[in-house]
Design a protein around this motif. Structure first.
Motif, PDB file in Angstrom:
ATOM      1  N   MET A 176       8.472   8.662  -6.984  1.00  0.00           N
ATOM      2  CA  MET A 176       8.907   7.471  -7.705  1.00  0.00           C
ATOM      3  C   MET A 176      10.189   6.877  -7.125  1.00  0.00           C
ATOM      4  SD  MET A 176       6.528   6.999  -9.789  1.00  0.00           S
ATOM      5  CE  MET A 176       7.263   5.675 -10.744  1.00  0.00           C
ATOM      6  N   GLY A 177      11.078   7.725  -6.611  1.00  0.00           N
ATOM      7  CA  GLY A 177      12.315   7.225  -6.018  1.00  0.00           C
ATOM      8  C   GLY A 177      12.041   6.353  -4.809  1.00  0.00           C
ATOM      9  N   LEU A 178      11.149   6.819  -3.941  1.00  0.00           N
ATOM     10  CA  LEU A 178      10.774   6.059  -2.754  1.00  0.00           C
ATOM     11  C   LEU A 178      10.048   4.772  -3.143  1.00  0.00           C
ATOM     12  CD1 LEU A 178      10.714   5.958   0.334  1.00  0.00           C
ATOM     13  CD2 LEU A 178       8.578   7.279   0.259  1.00  0.00           C
ATOM     14  N   ALA A 179       9.185   4.873  -4.139  1.00  0.00           N
ATOM     15  CA  ALA A 179       8.464   3.686  -4.619  1.00  0.00           C
ATOM     16  C   ALA A 179       9.443   2.642  -5.136  1.00  0.00           C
ATOM     17  CB  ALA A 179       7.477   4.079  -5.716  1.00  0.00           C
ATOM     18  N   TRP A 180      10.456   3.088  -5.864  1.00  0.00           N
ATOM     19  CA  TRP A 180      11.461   2.163  -6.396  1.00  0.00           C
ATOM     20  C   TRP A 180      12.228   1.462  -5.281  1.00  0.00           C
ATOM     21  CZ3 TRP A 180      12.265  -0.573 -10.391  1.00  0.00           C
ATOM     22  CH2 TRP A 180      11.869  -0.154 -11.664  1.00  0.00           C
ATOM     23  N   LEU A 181      12.540   2.178  -4.228  1.00  0.00           N
ATOM     24  CA  LEU A 181      13.259   1.568  -3.102  1.00  0.00           C
ATOM     25  C   LEU A 181      12.437   0.455  -2.469  1.00  0.00           C
ATOM     26  CD1 LEU A 181      14.846   4.680  -1.325  1.00  0.00           C
ATOM     27  CD2 LEU A 181      16.021   2.914  -2.646  1.00  0.00           C
ATOM     28  N   TRP A 182      11.141   0.703  -2.293  1.00  0.00           N
ATOM     29  CA  TRP A 182      10.262  -0.331  -1.731  1.00  0.00           C
ATOM     30  C   TRP A 182      10.103  -1.504  -2.691  1.00  0.00           C
ATOM     31  CZ3 TRP A 182       6.800   4.163   0.111  1.00  0.00           C
ATOM     32  CH2 TRP A 182       7.049   4.422   1.461  1.00  0.00           C
ATOM     33  N   VAL A 183       9.956  -1.194  -3.958  1.00  0.00           N
ATOM     34  CA  VAL A 183       9.809  -2.255  -4.972  1.00  0.00           C
ATOM     35  C   VAL A 183      11.038  -3.148  -4.999  1.00  0.00           C
ATOM     36  CG1 VAL A 183       9.716  -2.695  -7.455  1.00  0.00           C
ATOM     37  CG2 VAL A 183       8.154  -1.036  -6.435  1.00  0.00           C
ATOM     38  N   LEU A 184      12.209  -2.526  -5.005  1.00  0.00           N
ATOM     39  CA  LEU A 184      13.450  -3.299  -5.038  1.00  0.00           C
ATOM     40  C   LEU A 184      13.615  -4.137  -3.770  1.00  0.00           C
ATOM     41  CD1 LEU A 184      15.919  -0.690  -6.598  1.00  0.00           C
ATOM     42  CD2 LEU A 184      14.992  -2.747  -7.685  1.00  0.00           C
ATOM     43  N   SER A 185      13.200  -3.595  -2.633  1.00  0.00           N
ATOM     44  CA  SER A 185      13.283  -4.344  -1.370  1.00  0.00           C
ATOM     45  C   SER A 185      12.452  -5.613  -1.441  1.00  0.00           C
ATOM     46  CB  SER A 185      12.814  -3.467  -0.205  1.00  0.00           C
ATOM     47  OG  SER A 185      13.621  -2.322  -0.074  1.00  0.00           O
ATOM     48  N   ILE A 186      11.207  -5.481  -1.930  1.00  0.00           N
ATOM     49  CA  ILE A 186      10.327  -6.641  -2.044  1.00  0.00           C
ATOM     50  C   ILE A 186      10.866  -7.648  -3.057  1.00  0.00           C
ATOM     51  CG2 ILE A 186       8.028  -7.397  -2.772  1.00  0.00           C
ATOM     52  CD1 ILE A 186       8.131  -6.152  -0.024  1.00  0.00           C
ATOM     53  N   ILE A 187      11.381  -7.158  -4.161  1.00  0.00           N
ATOM     54  CA  ILE A 187      11.940  -8.050  -5.176  1.00  0.00           C
ATOM     55  C   ILE A 187      13.114  -8.843  -4.610  1.00  0.00           C
ATOM     56  CG2 ILE A 187      13.220  -8.139  -7.359  1.00  0.00           C
ATOM     57  CD1 ILE A 187      11.491  -5.832  -8.350  1.00  0.00           C
ATOM     58  N   THR A 226       0.829  -1.204   0.000  1.00  0.00           N
ATOM     59  CA  THR A 226       0.000   0.000   0.000  1.00  0.00           C
ATOM     60  C   THR A 226       0.866   1.258   0.000  1.00  0.00           C
ATOM     61  OG1 THR A 226      -0.204  -0.088   2.425  1.00  0.00           O
ATOM     62  CG2 THR A 226      -1.941  -1.139   1.130  1.00  0.00           C
ATOM     63  N   ALA A 227       2.033   1.176   0.622  1.00  0.00           N
ATOM     64  CA  ALA A 227       2.952   2.316   0.630  1.00  0.00           C
ATOM     65  C   ALA A 227       3.448   2.622  -0.782  1.00  0.00           C
ATOM     66  CB  ALA A 227       4.130   2.036   1.556  1.00  0.00           C
ATOM     67  N   ILE A 228       3.731   1.572  -1.549  1.00  0.00           N
ATOM     68  CA  ILE A 228       4.158   1.746  -2.944  1.00  0.00           C
ATOM     69  C   ILE A 228       3.058   2.441  -3.739  1.00  0.00           C
ATOM     70  CG2 ILE A 228       4.685   0.514  -5.095  1.00  0.00           C
ATOM     71  CD1 ILE A 228       6.085  -1.606  -3.320  1.00  0.00           C
ATOM     72  N   PHE A 229       1.831   2.005  -3.540  1.00  0.00           N
ATOM     73  CA  PHE A 229       0.677   2.594  -4.239  1.00  0.00           C
ATOM     74  C   PHE A 229       0.572   4.087  -3.944  1.00  0.00           C
ATOM     75  CE2 PHE A 229      -3.834   3.842  -4.042  1.00  0.00           C
ATOM     76  CZ  PHE A 229      -4.201   3.616  -5.366  1.00  0.00           C
ATOM     77  N   VAL A 230       0.689   4.449  -2.674  1.00  0.00           N
ATOM     78  CA  VAL A 230       0.578   5.848  -2.270  1.00  0.00           C
ATOM     79  C   VAL A 230       1.755   6.662  -2.810  1.00  0.00           C
ATOM     80  CG1 VAL A 230       0.600   7.424  -0.291  1.00  0.00           C
ATOM     81  CG2 VAL A 230      -0.776   5.346  -0.213  1.00  0.00           C
ATOM     82  N   ALA A 231       2.949   6.066  -2.763  1.00  0.00           N
ATOM     83  CA  ALA A 231       4.137   6.776  -3.248  1.00  0.00           C
ATOM     84  C   ALA A 231       4.030   7.080  -4.739  1.00  0.00           C
ATOM     85  CB  ALA A 231       5.385   5.940  -2.972  1.00  0.00           C
ATOM     86  N   ILE A 232       3.554   6.119  -5.513  1.00  0.00           N
ATOM     87  CA  ILE A 232       3.384   6.340  -6.948  1.00  0.00           C
ATOM     88  C   ILE A 232       2.316   7.401  -7.199  1.00  0.00           C
ATOM     89  CG2 ILE A 232       2.625   5.267  -9.115  1.00  0.00           C
ATOM     90  CD1 ILE A 232       3.849   2.657  -8.106  1.00  0.00           C
ATOM     91  N   ASP A 233       1.214   7.296  -6.449  1.00  0.00           N
ATOM     92  CA  ASP A 233       0.117   8.258  -6.601  1.00  0.00           C
ATOM     93  C   ASP A 233       0.556   9.669  -6.232  1.00  0.00           C
ATOM     94  OD1 ASP A 233      -2.727   8.649  -7.197  1.00  0.00           O
ATOM     95  OD2 ASP A 233      -2.911   9.179  -5.078  1.00  0.00           O
TER      96      ASP A 233
END
Length: 221
Positions: free
Chosen positions: A192-203, A181-188
């Motif tokens: 994008m930088g913060l969203a990428w950090l979360w995405v990479l962490s999950i990956i 949900t944090a990724i969703f809010v960050a993108i919205d």
């Protein structure tokens, strides 16, 4: 800023860990029973057990709200006992994770128990072992790789849960906000930088765990 980054990750790991332990225990018991017993209505029950795997997350979230909402008997009972509601708490995220990840654990454990040669278990019974001894000394060790795989798959599924969690637990920073949900809010919000950090962490976490499964199931590669 550091807490804003780590809080959703730590909450997601907390929820995924607890949910995976719960579904591992329940899934192992039910998987063992379903693999070794035939009874009327088994196909219907099995369909019900794996149904969350194909239902849209929004449908699961809606059903959970109906079951645990303040107007439901279960919701009212929880509120009277604990003076609190489940909805919009991290407990709601935990329940959502359990529901969506259980089918994966169940399918893996059932496959593991069906894979066991029943003659091995029968031989132990002939030698005088009771059902508990047979399960813990023979059945469980022989299906351990499947159980571990199911646990890891359940963990990764819980870690990435979004739709049902958003509907049932909401997206309250520091309280119910998971990494998805944090990724969703960050993108919205255009972060994008913060969203990428979360995405990479999950990956990275998910890739490492799936690689671990590959290693234990096929150590020769």
């Amino acid at each position: 800023m550091i807490n804003d980054f780590w809080d959703p990750i730590l909450l997601s790991i907390k929820i995924a860990s607890i949910a995976s332990i719960i579904v591992m225990v329940i899934g192992t018991v039910i998987g063992n029973y379903m693999a070794k017993n035939v009874f009327k209505g088994k196909m219907l029950l099995e369909t019900l057990l794996i149904l969350p795997l194909v239902l849209p997350p929004s449908v699961i979230g809606f059903i959970l709200i109906i079951i645990f909402g303040t107007n439901s008997p279960i919701g009212q009972m929880i509120e009277s006992i604990f003076n609190s509601t489940v909805i919009f708490t991290w407990w709601a995220g935990l329940i959502a994770a359990i529901v969506v990840s259980f089918p994966l654990m169940y399918q893996m454990t059932k496959a593991g128990f069906k894979h066991i040669d029943i003659n091995i278990e029968e031989a132990a019974r002939v030698d005088g072992a009771n059902e508990i001894a047979v399960f813990f000394k023979i059945t469980l060790p022989l299906s351990l790789n499947y159980i571990i795989s199911g646990f890891v798959l359940s963990f990764t599924r819980s870690l990435g849960e979004f739709g049902a969690t958003l509907m049932f637990a909401g997206n309250i920073p520091g309280k119910t906000q998971t990494v998805s949900t944090a990724i969703f809010v960050a993108i919205d919000s255009g972060k994008m930088g913060l969203a990428w950090l979360w995405v990479l962490s999950i990956i990275i976490i998910s890739f490492s765990l799936l690689l671990f499964i590959q290693r234990i199931n096929d150590p020769g590669k």
